[in-house]
Design an enzyme around this catalytic site. Structure first.
Site, PDB file in Angstrom:
ATOM      1  N   ILE A  11      50.376  30.464  39.223  1.00 63.38           N
ATOM      2  CA  ILE A  11      50.654  31.525  40.195  1.00 63.38           C
ATOM      3  C   ILE A  11      49.472  32.486  40.219  1.00 63.38           C
ATOM      4  CG2 ILE A  11      52.172  33.421  40.857  1.00 63.38           C
ATOM      5  CD1 ILE A  11      54.458  32.040  39.446  1.00 63.38           C
ATOM      6  N   ASP A  57      38.198  36.330  38.440  1.00 66.55           N
ATOM      7  CA  ASP A  57      37.953  36.475  39.875  1.00 66.55           C
ATOM      8  C   ASP A  57      37.852  35.079  40.477  1.00 66.55           C
ATOM      9  OD1 ASP A  57      36.953  36.882  42.432  1.00 66.55           O
ATOM     10  OD2 ASP A  57      35.617  38.514  41.825  1.00 66.55           O
ATOM     11  N   ARG A 119      41.850  21.939  45.668  1.00 74.84           N
ATOM     12  CA  ARG A 119      40.930  20.850  45.328  1.00 74.84           C
ATOM     13  C   ARG A 119      41.010  20.487  43.849  1.00 74.84           C
ATOM     14  NH1 ARG A 119      34.689  21.918  46.495  1.00 74.84           N
ATOM     15  NH2 ARG A 119      34.936  23.264  44.660  1.00 74.84           N
ATOM     16  N   TYR A 151      40.825  39.452  58.087  1.00 75.02           N
ATOM     17  CA  TYR A 151      42.097  39.070  57.467  1.00 75.02           C
ATOM     18  C   TYR A 151      42.824  38.055  58.339  1.00 75.02           C
ATOM     19  CZ  TYR A 151      46.636  39.660  55.160  1.00 75.02           C
ATOM     20  OH  TYR A 151      47.819  39.454  54.489  1.00 75.02           O
ATOM     21  N   LYS A 155      43.695  34.134  57.175  1.00 73.37           N
ATOM     22  CA  LYS A 155      45.066  33.641  57.059  1.00 73.37           C
ATOM     23  C   LYS A 155      45.348  32.516  58.058  1.00 73.37           C
ATOM     24  CE  LYS A 155      46.499  36.187  53.635  1.00 73.37           C
ATOM     25  NZ  LYS A 155      46.861  35.573  52.330  1.00 73.37           N
ATOM     26  N   VAL A 184      55.844  43.547  53.644  1.00 77.79           N
ATOM     27  CA  VAL A 184      56.330  43.677  52.267  1.00 77.79           C
ATOM     28  C   VAL A 184      55.565  44.805  51.569  1.00 77.79           C
ATOM     29  CG1 VAL A 184      56.665  42.498  50.068  1.00 77.79           C
ATOM     30  CG2 VAL A 184      56.861  41.224  52.215  1.00 77.79           C
TER      31      VAL A 184
END
Length: 256
Positions: A11, A57, A119, A151, A155, A184
């Site tokens: 995650i 990162d 990948r 952005y 996306k 959110v």
């Protein structure tokens, strides 16, 4: 027994917001989690025996491979799920006010890093003949009227990658889906500096944003836990025939 019992899941963005809510819920259902974040490990999960954390990162060239190597070291050879949640906002910039830095950073974090992680995990999932990947998009992944150009493009690109991966590996037991949260309350907006936002561009989107803000005022807002519920469903066997789907989670905001 939980459908997530003992499955191994990576995650990203797990230190806060949707990532933290998802990791917490997955652990409560018996999953084994490698959390990844550029920030430090969440204190609330530090003592959980099934939670391991890697700070890094994801835009650095070697980090995606290190993530997978760490997961294998901590949990063995399987990787059952990858949840690409980490992301950043832009400055709501229009194409004529966009800086090179913001374009490159948004694409690197929101698109290149998830693709590179896919990948890295796909060879393991192909060997297993199983696995579920879920990429987190946004209202901006299906609309041009909710965020800046960097952005929005990042996306949209991630949704294309999701569909390609779903089709390419569908006969090998590997699924790839996406969820598109809307409105959110997480730290992603607070992490950007409002003084740098493109106010003119934001003004053209104000009616769209206001239409959704009213839901929260009435107690109908979407929470990080709502996104977590859908993410965990998509990595469970209950969703075994859902593949290549782009699922809005925004209380119908996406219909406008």
């Amino acid at each position: 027994m939980s459908l997530l019992q003992d499955i191994v899941v990576i995650i990203t963005g797990s230190a806060s917001g949707i990532g933290l809510a998802t990791a917490t819920a997955a652990l409560s259902q018996g999953a084994r989690i490698l959390g990844v974040d550029v920030s430090s490990a969440p204190v609330s999960l530090n003592e959980h025996p099934n939670y391991k954390f890697m700070q890094g990162d994801l835009t650095h060239e070697t980090t995606p491979r290190q993530v997978v190597e760490t997961c294998i070291k901590e949990f063995g050879g399987r990787i059952d799920g990858l949840l690409n949640i980490a992301g950043i906002m832009d400055q709501n910039s229009s194409v004529d006010s966009l800086s090179d830095y913001m374009w490159e950073r948004c694409i690197a974090v929101n698109l290149t890093a998830p693709v590179k992680l896919m990948r890295e995990v796909i060879p393991i999932m192909r060997q297993q003949q199983s696995g579920s990947i879920v990429n987190v998009g946004s209202k901006a992944a299906t609309s041009g009227a909710s965020s800046g150009v960097a952005y929005t493009a990042s996306k949209h690109g991630l949704m294309g990658a999701t569909k390609n991966v779903a089709w390419r590996y569908k006969q090998e037991g590997i699924r790839c889906n996406a969820v598109c949260p809307g409105g959110v309350p997480t730290g992603i907006v607070q992490a950007s500096d409002p003084s740098t936002w493109d106010k003119d561009a934001l003004g053209t989107m104000s009616l769209i944003h206001q239409a959704h803000a009213a839901d929260r005022q009435k107690g109908l807002g979407v929470e990080a836990e709502d996104i977590a519920d859908c993410l965990l469903f998509l990595i469970s066997s209950q969703s075994k025939r859902i593949n290549g789907a782009i699922i809005p989670i925004d209380n119908a905001w996406s219909v406008i």
